[in-house]
Design a protein around this motif. Structure first.
Motif, PDB file in Angstrom:
ATOM      1  N   VAL A  35       0.873  -1.188   0.000  1.00 63.50           N
ATOM      2  CA  VAL A  35       0.000   0.000   0.000  1.00 63.50           C
ATOM      3  C   VAL A  35       0.906   1.232   0.000  1.00 63.50           C
ATOM      4  N   GLY A  36       1.129   1.756  -1.205  1.00 62.74           N
ATOM      5  CA  GLY A  36       2.080   2.858  -1.410  1.00 62.74           C
ATOM      6  C   GLY A  36       3.255   2.357  -2.230  1.00 62.74           C
ATOM      7  N   LEU A  37       3.042   2.248  -3.546  1.00 63.45           N
ATOM      8  CA  LEU A  37       4.115   1.738  -4.428  1.00 63.45           C
ATOM      9  C   LEU A  37       5.273   2.725  -4.495  1.00 63.45           C
ATOM     10  N   GLY A  38       4.956   4.016  -4.624  1.00 65.35           N
ATOM     11  CA  GLY A  38       6.003   5.046  -4.671  1.00 65.35           C
ATOM     12  C   GLY A  38       7.048   4.739  -5.722  1.00 65.35           C
ATOM     13  N   ASN A  39       8.311   4.782  -5.324  1.00 66.60           N
ATOM     14  CA  ASN A  39       9.421   4.489  -6.223  1.00 66.60           C
ATOM     15  C   ASN A  39       9.520   2.990  -6.547  1.00 66.60           C
ATOM     16  N   GLY A  40       8.866   2.183  -5.730  1.00 66.21           N
ATOM     17  CA  GLY A  40       8.874   0.737  -5.971  1.00 66.21           C
ATOM     18  C   GLY A  40       9.986  -0.009  -5.255  1.00 66.21           C
ATOM     19  N   ARG A  41      10.706   0.688  -4.365  1.00 66.05           N
ATOM     20  CA  ARG A  41      11.848   0.018  -3.703  1.00 66.05           C
ATOM     21  C   ARG A  41      11.395  -1.135  -2.818  1.00 66.05           C
ATOM     22  N   THR A  42      10.404  -0.872  -1.963  1.00 68.76           N
ATOM     23  CA  THR A  42       9.995  -1.952  -1.050  1.00 68.76           C
ATOM     24  C   THR A  42       9.193  -3.017  -1.808  1.00 68.76           C
ATOM     25  N   TYR A  43       8.468  -2.610  -2.839  1.00 64.63           N
ATOM     26  CA  TYR A  43       7.792  -3.600  -3.695  1.00 64.63           C
ATOM     27  C   TYR A  43       8.836  -4.535  -4.299  1.00 64.63           C
ATOM     28  N   GLY A  78      -5.379   4.587  -8.019  1.00 66.63           N
ATOM     29  CA  GLY A  78      -6.469   5.433  -7.542  1.00 66.63           C
ATOM     30  C   GLY A  78      -6.237   5.744  -6.077  1.00 66.63           C
ATOM     31  N   ASP A  79      -7.136   6.543  -5.508  1.00 63.72           N
ATOM     32  CA  ASP A  79      -6.994   6.883  -4.092  1.00 63.72           C
ATOM     33  C   ASP A  79      -7.287   5.639  -3.236  1.00 63.72           C
ATOM     34  N   PHE A  80      -6.496   5.475  -2.176  1.00 64.17           N
ATOM     35  CA  PHE A  80      -6.711   4.319  -1.285  1.00 64.17           C
ATOM     36  C   PHE A  80      -8.169   4.261  -0.801  1.00 64.17           C
ATOM     37  N   CYS A 100       2.145  -1.220   4.545  1.00 63.64           N
ATOM     38  CA  CYS A 100       1.626   0.134   4.319  1.00 63.64           C
ATOM     39  C   CYS A 100       2.775   1.124   4.462  1.00 63.64           C
ATOM     40  N   ASP A 101       3.042   1.858   3.404  1.00 64.90           N
ATOM     41  CA  ASP A 101       4.121   2.859   3.435  1.00 64.90           C
ATOM     42  C   ASP A 101       3.557   4.112   2.782  1.00 64.90           C
ATOM     43  N   ALA A 102       2.743   4.835   3.537  1.00 69.78           N
ATOM     44  CA  ALA A 102       1.967   5.906   2.922  1.00 69.78           C
ATOM     45  C   ALA A 102       1.837   7.120   3.831  1.00 69.78           C
ATOM     46  N   GLY A 103       2.794   7.286   4.730  1.00 72.23           N
ATOM     47  CA  GLY A 103       2.745   8.443   5.624  1.00 72.23           C
ATOM     48  C   GLY A 103       2.850   9.750   4.836  1.00 72.23           C
ATOM     49  N   LEU A 104       2.179  10.789   5.350  1.00 69.47           N
ATOM     50  CA  LEU A 104       2.184  12.102   4.686  1.00 69.47           C
ATOM     51  C   LEU A 104       2.893  13.121   5.584  1.00 69.47           C
ATOM     52  N   ALA A 105       3.493  14.128   4.954  1.00 70.17           N
ATOM     53  CA  ALA A 105       4.270  15.120   5.716  1.00 70.17           C
ATOM     54  C   ALA A 105       3.371  16.014   6.574  1.00 70.17           C
ATOM     55  N   ARG A 112      -5.600  11.898   9.083  1.00 74.17           N
ATOM     56  CA  ARG A 112      -6.767  11.402   8.319  1.00 74.17           C
ATOM     57  C   ARG A 112      -6.392  10.127   7.553  1.00 74.17           C
ATOM     58  N   GLN A 113      -5.198  10.158   6.976  1.00 75.11           N
ATOM     59  CA  GLN A 113      -4.731   8.989   6.203  1.00 75.11           C
ATOM     60  C   GLN A 113      -4.603   7.751   7.110  1.00 75.11           C
ATOM     61  N   VAL A 114      -4.008   7.950   8.287  1.00 82.01           N
ATOM     62  CA  VAL A 114      -3.805   6.833   9.217  1.00 82.01           C
ATOM     63  C   VAL A 114      -5.165   6.262   9.650  1.00 82.01           C
ATOM     64  N   ALA A 115      -6.116   7.146   9.925  1.00 84.57           N
ATOM     65  CA  ALA A 115      -7.452   6.682  10.331  1.00 84.57           C
ATOM     66  C   ALA A 115      -8.082   5.880   9.192  1.00 84.57           C
ATOM     67  N   MET A 116      -7.909   6.354   7.963  1.00 88.83           N
ATOM     68  CA  MET A 116      -8.495   5.663   6.803  1.00 88.83           C
ATOM     69  C   MET A 116      -7.840   4.292   6.615  1.00 88.83           C
ATOM     70  N   ILE A 117      -6.528   4.243   6.662  1.00 91.91           N
ATOM     71  CA  ILE A 117      -5.828   2.965   6.457  1.00 91.91           C
ATOM     72  C   ILE A 117      -6.158   1.998   7.586  1.00 91.91           C
TER      73      ILE A 117
END
Ligand code: SAM
Length: 162
Positions: A35-43, A78-80, A100-105, A112-117
């Protein structure tokens, strides 16, 4: 601690935990979710450690290194808030490992993101699944686990889906 040290410690924690979790679930059936592909390193790391396993990656859009882009059928864009519930309907409680690697600054957006996840992850996970997260999650079905001793405290979080 400098930001560089902090960044390195986070990556070290990620690697230790991904290796540990991959070994824990190696002989168990189930899909893996990034959950959070980003650069794809952890994937890419999970793919290497769990060769042959179905690994689905979620993100708003593809910004991964071309060598770390999942096959189209394993990419969920799409949005989580939309993709995770839809995926749970199609694959209810099939995941044996969720990273899950989707923390926001921004702290408020992150809360809100943490509550949703926290709310959307349990319907994806089979009983006994491991949930790894860069943020502390909170849900009655997620039991926080003690981290392996080599992981710096409060860098990463591990939960067992009850
Ligand atoms: C820190 S990066 C992931 C890094 C990745 N694990 C790696 O090792 O390269 C977080 C990713 O989550 C995605 N993201 C954050 N919030 C999202 C949301 N609500 N819906 C979809 N994607 C989101 C961002 O687009 C970003 O690519």
């Amino acid at each position: 601690m400098s930001r560089l040290d902090s960044f390195i410690r986070r990556l070290e924690a990620q690697r230790i935990l991904l290796n540990w979790a991959a070994a824990e679930i190696r002989d168990r059936a189930g899909i893996v979710l990034e959950v959070g592909l980003g650069n794809g390193r952890t994937y890419d790391h999970l793919r290497e450690k769990l060769s042959g396993r179905a690994i689905y990656a979620f993100d708003r859009a593809v910004n991964a290194n071309p060598r770390s882009i999942p096959p189209e059928e394993y990419l969920v864009l799409g949005d989580f808030g939309d993709t995770l519930p839809a995926f749970a309907e199609a694959h209810p409680r099939e995941a044996v490992l969720i990273h899950c690697d989707a923390g926001l600054a921004d702290p408020e957006a992150n809360a809100r993101q943490v509550a949703m996840i926290s709310r959307l992850v349990p319907p994806l996970a089979v009983a006994g699944a491991l949930v790894l997260s860069d943020q502390a999650l909170s849900h009655p079905a997620l039991q926080q686990q003690t981290l392996p001793a080599s992981v710096p405290a409060n860098r990463y979080f591990v939960y067992l889906r009850t």
